[in-house]
Design an enzyme around this catalytic site. Structure first.
Site, PDB file in Angstrom:
ATOM      1  N   LYS A 182       0.850  -1.192   0.000  1.00 40.01           N
ATOM      2  CA  LYS A 182       0.000   0.000   0.000  1.00 40.01           C
ATOM      3  C   LYS A 182       0.895   1.254   0.000  1.00 40.01           C
ATOM      4  CE  LYS A 182      -2.873  -3.202   0.113  1.00 40.01           C
ATOM      5  NZ  LYS A 182      -3.705  -3.782   1.123  1.00 40.01           N
TER       6      LYS A 182
HETATM    7  C1  LIG Z   1      -4.283  -5.165   1.538  1.00 37.21           C
HETATM    8  C2  LIG Z   1      -5.731  -5.252   1.746  1.00 37.21           C
HETATM    9  C3  LIG Z   1      -6.272  -5.703   2.965  1.00 37.21           C
HETATM   10  C4  LIG Z   1      -5.424  -6.293   4.053  1.00 37.21           C
HETATM   11  O1  LIG Z   1      -4.556  -5.373   4.639  1.00 37.21           O
HETATM   12  P1  LIG Z   1      -3.532  -5.886   5.767  1.00 37.21           P
HETATM   13  O2  LIG Z   1      -3.017  -4.600   6.363  1.00 37.21           O
HETATM   14  O3  LIG Z   1      -2.467  -6.655   5.069  1.00 37.21           O
HETATM   15  O4  LIG Z   1      -4.297  -6.685   6.742  1.00 37.21           O
HETATM   16  C5  LIG Z   1      -7.635  -5.679   3.121  1.00 37.21           C
HETATM   17  N1  LIG Z   1      -8.453  -5.242   2.146  1.00 37.21           N
HETATM   18  C6  LIG Z   1      -7.987  -4.804   0.964  1.00 37.21           C
HETATM   19  C7  LIG Z   1      -8.933  -4.312  -0.079  1.00 37.21           C
HETATM   20  C8  LIG Z   1      -6.595  -4.817   0.722  1.00 37.21           C
HETATM   21  O5  LIG Z   1      -6.152  -4.412  -0.472  1.00 37.21           O
END
Ligand SMILES: *Cc1c(COP(=O)(O)O)cnc(C)c1O
Length: 376
Positions: A182
């Site tokens: 992210k």
């Molecule tokens: C990456 C992602 C998650 C999970 O995030 P984490 O911080 O790794 O738990 C959940 N929902 C979406 C849409 C994502 O892209």
């Protein structure tokens, strides 16, 4: 030839200095830096309350708990999302109900949500997939009259806007991710944001074993006050090491988004000239941070999606298959659901191109040249 990665986090000496300071301070667990990161995040995202967590997945779990979602409830989710979106309702004993998505944005719409509502629908988890803002007001026009809670999975959404405000600000509760895939990263980490003070307060307790006195507060006094455990909680805490990185990363967000949008605009211009390819774009109601720059490979293109991925890999370009379809995973085998034709089409025909802050013009040219030479 060096590899072009699909994503690379962007760190500088400031993150290293921030972590060093935390270590030198002797307090590395959840403490003052987490509090400062929460305050900075709430301000940046224009929400009243922010509660840090260990990941977006755990923040989603807390969001469902504080929203009152329980066993026997239905929660509408897009199958077209990372699997954590669907797993969160399962953690509270609720049933994820898959809704299809819009073929242009890849997000839930008022119509796709309405089509799967049941008597038991208690919440809907909307996703800003790949950073593309969901049309929240249109969905709320369907859910609000029925008293359905809107939870926003804004894992990919930091720096995206909806009708002039940061995404997430219009939901009852939103969850964010700081995974390195992210745009703002703390290694692992997440955040819950909400306008509801009581929900924030309960999430703050639940992430710390539902303790009546926080560990930081206990540490502040020589003789710690006795604590009570008010309900069954969790250890979903972020550390001050992570939060110190997060504060620096959040400061970089405007610059990172501006650069990503520039890279996306260059891709979009070039891809518009290639018959059979369609690139993700801003919707009418907002702007994307282009966390995932995806391209749909149509029948007019000389290669299919997997052929194009292989062609890019031949040029040492690391692209990725598009967003997954959760209903096809073994974990959800046998889960009844309505037909999901758009989800299946997008998951089979899209791929994600490299975009990262430090990407050079020559790296992007390599990607564009590889798209042009596909099938030649
Ligand atoms: C990456 C992602 C998650 C999970 O995030 P984490 O911080 O790794 O738990 C959940 N929902 C979406 C849409 C994502 O892209």
């Amino acid at each position: 030839m060096s590899r072009v990665n699909v994503m690379q986090p962007w760190f500088g000496p400031e993150e290293i200095a921030a972590v060093s300071e935390v270590i030198a301070s002797g307090w590395v667990a959840q403490g003052p830096r987490v509090a400062a990161f929460e305050a900075a995040f709430a301000e940046a995202m224009q929400v009243e309350h922010a509660v840090a967590a260990s990941s977006c997945t755990t923040a989603l779990h807390l969001a469902l708990v504080v929203a009152g979602v329980r066993a026997g409830d239905d929660v509408v989710v897009p199958s077209f999302s990372f699997i954590a979106t669907s797993n969160a309702p399962v953690y509270v004993g609720a049933r994820p109900v898959f809704a299809d998505v819009d073929p242009v944005t890849g997000n839930l719409t008022a119509a796709t949500v309405e089509a799967v509502l049941t008597e038991a629908t208690r919440a809907v988890i909307v996703v800003d997939q790949g950073g593309v803002p969901v049309d929240l007001d249109a969905i709320r026009a369907v859910t609000d009259p029925r008293g359905i809670v809107v939870i926003e999975d804004a894992a990919c959404g930091a720096g995206s806007t909806y009708r002039g405000r940061p995404v997430g600000a219009g939901a009852d509760v939103a969850a964010w991710s700081f995974h390195p895939r992210k745009i703002v990263t703390t290694g692992e980490g997440g955040m819950l944001t909400t306008p509801h003070a009581e929900w924030a307060e309960r999430a703050r307790r639940l992430r710390e074993h539902a303790m009546s006195v926080s560990a930081a507060a206990r540490h502040a006094s020589v003789l710690a006050p006795p604590e009570e455990y008010l309900e069954v909680g969790y250890n979903y805490r972020m550390t001050d090491l992570q939060a110190a990185v997060g504060i620096v990363q959040l400061g970089r967000l405007p610059e990172v988004v501006a650069r990503r949008r520039q890279i996306a605009a260059t891709y979009a211009k070039q891809i518009a000239e290639l018959p059979g390819l369609r690139a993700v774009a801003d919707p009418d109601w907002g702007t994307s941070n282009f966390q995932s720059f995806w391209v749909e490979v149509g029948p007019e293109f000389p290669l299919d999606r997997d052929g194009l991925l292989a062609h890019l890999a031949d040029g040492e370009i690391s692209a990725r298959r598009g967003i997954m379809a959760t209903h096809r995973q073994p974990a959800y085998a046998g889960t009844p659901h309505a037909p999901l034709p758009v989800t299946e089409h997008l998951t089979d025909s899209t791929l994600i191109l490299p975009v990262f802050h430090q990407m050079s013009e020559s790296e992007q040219s390599r990607v564009i040249d590889a798209l042009r030479s596909a099938g030649a």
